[in-house]
Design a protein around this motif. Structure first.
Motif, PDB file in Angstrom:
ATOM      1  N   LYS A 132     -13.166  52.403  -3.907  1.00  0.00           N
ATOM      2  CA  LYS A 132     -12.072  52.754  -2.990  1.00  0.00           C
ATOM      3  C   LYS A 132     -11.599  51.531  -2.197  1.00  0.00           C
ATOM      4  O   LYS A 132     -10.397  51.334  -1.990  1.00  0.00           O
ATOM      5  N   LEU A 133     -12.542  50.690  -1.771  1.00  0.00           N
ATOM      6  CA  LEU A 133     -12.165  49.460  -1.079  1.00  0.00           C
ATOM      7  C   LEU A 133     -11.358  48.543  -2.006  1.00  0.00           C
ATOM      8  O   LEU A 133     -10.394  47.907  -1.588  1.00  0.00           O
ATOM      9  N   HIS A 134     -11.754  48.509  -3.276  1.00  0.00           N
ATOM     10  CA  HIS A 134     -11.006  47.709  -4.250  1.00  0.00           C
ATOM     11  C   HIS A 134      -9.571  48.206  -4.366  1.00  0.00           C
ATOM     12  O   HIS A 134      -8.627  47.408  -4.420  1.00  0.00           O
ATOM     13  N   THR A 188      -5.985  40.992  -3.857  1.00  0.00           N
ATOM     14  CA  THR A 188      -6.262  40.132  -2.704  1.00  0.00           C
ATOM     15  C   THR A 188      -7.732  39.756  -2.593  1.00  0.00           C
ATOM     16  O   THR A 188      -8.054  38.693  -2.059  1.00  0.00           O
ATOM     17  N   ALA A 189      -8.622  40.599  -3.067  1.00  0.00           N
ATOM     18  CA  ALA A 189     -10.059  40.295  -2.979  1.00  0.00           C
ATOM     19  C   ALA A 189     -10.836  41.156  -3.965  1.00  0.00           C
ATOM     20  O   ALA A 189     -10.352  42.191  -4.423  1.00  0.00           O
ATOM     21  N   PRO A 203     -15.390  37.334 -11.181  1.00  0.00           N
ATOM     22  CA  PRO A 203     -14.317  38.010 -10.452  1.00  0.00           C
ATOM     23  C   PRO A 203     -12.945  37.629 -11.018  1.00  0.00           C
ATOM     24  O   PRO A 203     -12.774  36.497 -11.479  1.00  0.00           O
ATOM     25  N   PRO A 204     -11.981  38.550 -11.029  1.00  0.00           N
ATOM     26  CA  PRO A 204     -12.042  39.889 -10.427  1.00  0.00           C
ATOM     27  C   PRO A 204     -12.401  40.982 -11.420  1.00  0.00           C
ATOM     28  O   PRO A 204     -12.070  42.155 -11.190  1.00  0.00           O
ATOM     29  N   ILE A 205     -13.083  40.637 -12.541  1.00  0.00           N
ATOM     30  CA  ILE A 205     -13.291  41.619 -13.608  1.00  0.00           C
ATOM     31  C   ILE A 205     -14.610  42.386 -13.482  1.00  0.00           C
ATOM     32  O   ILE A 205     -14.625  43.607 -13.386  1.00  0.00           O
ATOM     33  N   THR A 206     -15.749  41.662 -13.489  1.00  0.00           N
ATOM     34  CA  THR A 206     -17.029  42.372 -13.527  1.00  0.00           C
ATOM     35  C   THR A 206     -18.147  41.469 -13.040  1.00  0.00           C
ATOM     36  O   THR A 206     -17.962  40.254 -12.885  1.00  0.00           O
ATOM     37  N   VAL A 250     -17.832  38.500  -1.743  1.00  0.00           N
ATOM     38  CA  VAL A 250     -16.408  38.832  -1.746  1.00  0.00           C
ATOM     39  C   VAL A 250     -15.652  37.548  -2.041  1.00  0.00           C
ATOM     40  O   VAL A 250     -15.848  36.532  -1.366  1.00  0.00           O
ATOM     41  N   THR A 251     -14.821  37.573  -3.069  1.00  0.00           N
ATOM     42  CA  THR A 251     -14.011  36.413  -3.420  1.00  0.00           C
ATOM     43  C   THR A 251     -12.532  36.751  -3.270  1.00  0.00           C
ATOM     44  O   THR A 251     -12.142  37.906  -3.354  1.00  0.00           O
ATOM     45  N   SER A 252     -11.724  35.714  -3.047  1.00  0.00           N
ATOM     46  CA  SER A 252     -10.286  35.930  -2.864  1.00  0.00           C
ATOM     47  C   SER A 252      -9.521  34.655  -3.191  1.00  0.00           C
ATOM     48  O   SER A 252     -10.037  33.553  -3.024  1.00  0.00           O
ATOM     49  N   ALA A 253      -8.281  34.842  -3.651  1.00  0.00           N
ATOM     50  CA  ALA A 253      -7.373  33.714  -3.828  1.00  0.00           C
ATOM     51  C   ALA A 253      -6.404  33.630  -2.667  1.00  0.00           C
ATOM     52  O   ALA A 253      -5.552  32.751  -2.616  1.00  0.00           O
TER      53      ALA A 253
END
Length: 556
Positions: free
Chosen positions: A343-345, A354-355, A444-447, A465-468
């Motif tokens: 749900k957060l995803h 975004t993350a 990330p962002p796959i698995t 948690v990763t993000s661009a």
């Protein structure tokens, strides 16, 4: 006029009748530059409910044909050079999220005031001087960010009961000269940031906002020097108590010299104030009963993740921590945690645009860890529920599965990991988290990897948690994840469920005293460093886990 160049992302979206489309980065920017703007074909994608066009300096305006995308719920147009948004944006009646941050906008279209479903508006980092007069006509607005503009004040009708859901108002780094006493009409307001403006007074009526938890007035030259000192050093509660005291003093003075009619008005205001205080007090009592505890563990030898220079141009931001005390054994506790992560995803992470979140079993990790990039043909991983394969093979498998699902279920939208494939289109290198033995444990962002998969028996979780987008995005998502974990842990402790056995197939055990331990979460700090060992970020720091989490007590 459009050039003859075809945009593969648009053609794919048309062919597959996609609901989401993300266009960002230098490759898209070059096309926009040579095309003289966005291709007109994008406005024919009437099924879209999520559209993002970001990080494209050549994008200076949006065509009026945007009005044809009537199913849009999220429109993200951040980090471009937009100078104009057409008024017809008001025709996007389903729009809930509008992000126009980091552009060159000098004015917002009045059409925004027609967006009755809008709940999030971000126009920060522009050149705005005024806000639309009818902004209060958007009754579902809950978050407004107008920071880093040139705004001198709010519209006269902004402080309205019609904005009864507005909980966050960020207006820092502007030129606001006055805050009206009618601010108390924003009854749902929890966060108010007016730091670095031109305020000389803070109205005592602010203390009548029943839910206000966080205020920031730093960087304003206030006439009341004692208040200015408090603003720079004190907690929100102390400042509100001081303002409340000033308000009572002023009422007493007015009442002594006023006629009986004016005294009646004063008494009414006092009664209304007391009523609001009573409601707020009752809410605080309920919140106190529901509070959860998160304890932050700071150790001198905190775990460290090294970050390579190669991730800078791919997916540069990473935040990690270790969480213990999360009881995943009973009943559906593990399932609830995985559903919360999903749900957060979908929500806060914008469908992973975004993350992205990953959770690992600490006992299965081989430290130290390295966050790096690899070519798709060289990135090997054992994806969750699959055998080892390269990233190229995994993407191909997922694409084939998506196509097969469409045929079987006779529908165009895709589910599971398949809906994230577009996020990697055009990437020459893929980000990955690598353990001490050289195994990729996260892609990330796959698995992430089957090797570090969490189970009911997992006692410590390594969270990443990763993000661009930004480092703050990573922190905000991690904050939300930890708060959700605290809520789930409390729910598990309060509901007597059977405790799953260590081995699948065994008869489930009944909960024992040891299984019913405290639902307190312990969060251990993790540092990320560059290749030379220089600190990049440590999470959680003192500024983390502090925003809008009134139902959680954080112990440092």
């Amino acid at each position: 006029m459009d050039s003859m160049e075809k945009w593969p992302e648009i053609e794919t979206a048309v062919a597959e009748k996609r609901r989401e489309l993300v266009l960002q980065g230098s490759a898209i920017d070059k096309r926009i530059s040579s095309n003289g703007g966005l291709t007109s074909s994008i406005y024919s994608l009437t099924l879209l409910n999520y559209l993002e066009v970001s990080q494209c300096p050549s994008l200076t305006e949006i065509h009026e044909d945007i009005q044809h995308l009537t199913n849009l719920q999220s429109l993200i147009l951040c980090r471009n050079k937009l100078a104009f948004i057409p008024n017809v944006i008001g025709n996007l009646k389903s729009l809930k999220v509008l992000d126009l941050s980091v552009n060159n906008l000098r004015v917002l279209p009045e059409g925004i005031t027609q967006l009755k479903e809008l709940n999030t508006l971000n126009v920060s980092c522009n050149d705005l001087e005024v806000l639309p007069e009818g902004l209060s006509m958007c009754p579902k607005l809950s978050s407004i960010n107008i920071s880093k503009n040139h705004i001198t004040g709010f519209p006269a009708n902004f402080y309205s009961e019609r904005l009864g859901l507005l909980s966050t108002l960020v207006a820092s780094d502007n030129l606001v000269e006055e805050l009206s006493g009618d601010i108390h009409k924003l009854v749902a307001l929890k966060v108010l940031d007016l730091s670095n403006n031109k305020l000389s007074e803070i109205p005592s009526d602010l203390s009548d906002c029943p839910k206000l938890k966080e205020i920031n007035f730093k960087g304003n030259k206030l006439n009341d020097k004692r208040l200015e000192k408090m603003v720079n050093s004190c907690q929100t509660k102390s400042i509100l108590d001081y303002l409340r005291g000033k308000g009572k003093g002023r009422q007493a003075e007015d009442g002594g010299d006023a006629d009986s009619g004016h005294k009646t008005d004063v008494r009414k205001r006092q009664q209304q104030r007391k009523k609001k205080e009573k409601v707020a007090h009752e809410q605080d009592e309920v919140e106190e009963l529901n509070k959860m505890v998160v304890r932050v563990l700071h150790v001198s030898d905190a775990p460290t993740v090294k970050v390579s220079a190669g991730v800078k141009d791919v997916r540069p931001y990473l935040v990690c921590c270790v969480v213990s005390g999360m009881n995943l054994k009973p009943g559906n506790a593990l399932k609830r945690f995985l559903m919360a992560q999903t749900k957060l995803h979908d929500d806060l992470c914008g469908r992973r645009t975004t993350a992205t979140i990953a959770a690992h079993d600490v006992q299965l990790l081989k430290s130290p860890l390295m966050y790096d990039v690899k070519p798709p043909t060289q990135l090997k991983i054992v994806p969750l529920g699959r055998k080892e394969m390269t990233a190229v093979e995994l993407i191909r498998h997922l694409q084939l599965e998506a196509d097969e699902l469409r045929k079987q279920k006779k529908r165009q939208n895709v589910t599971g990991l398949h809906k994230y494939l577009q996020l990697l289109q055009g990437k020459a290198l893929y980000p990955c988290l690598i353990d001490a033995e050289g195994h990729v444990i996260s892609f990330p962002p796959i698995t992430n990897s089957e090797k570090t998969k969490i189970k009911k028996t997992t006692k410590e979780l390594f969270l990443e948690v990763t993000s661009a987008t930004s480092l703050q995005t990573c922190k905000d998502v991690m904050d939300a994840l930890i708060v959700k974990m605290a809520e789930l842990n409390k729910f598990t402790a309060e509901h007597q469920e059977e405790v799953g056995s260590d081995e699948e197939g065994d008869i489930p055990k009944q909960p024992t005293t040891s299984d019913k331990t405290s639902c307190e979460l312990i969060v251990q700090q993790v540092r990320t460093v560059d290749q030379d060992g220089n600190l990049k970020v440590v999470y959680p720091s003192k500024t983390d886990l502090s925003k809008d989490i009134s139902n959680v007590t954080v112990i440092w």
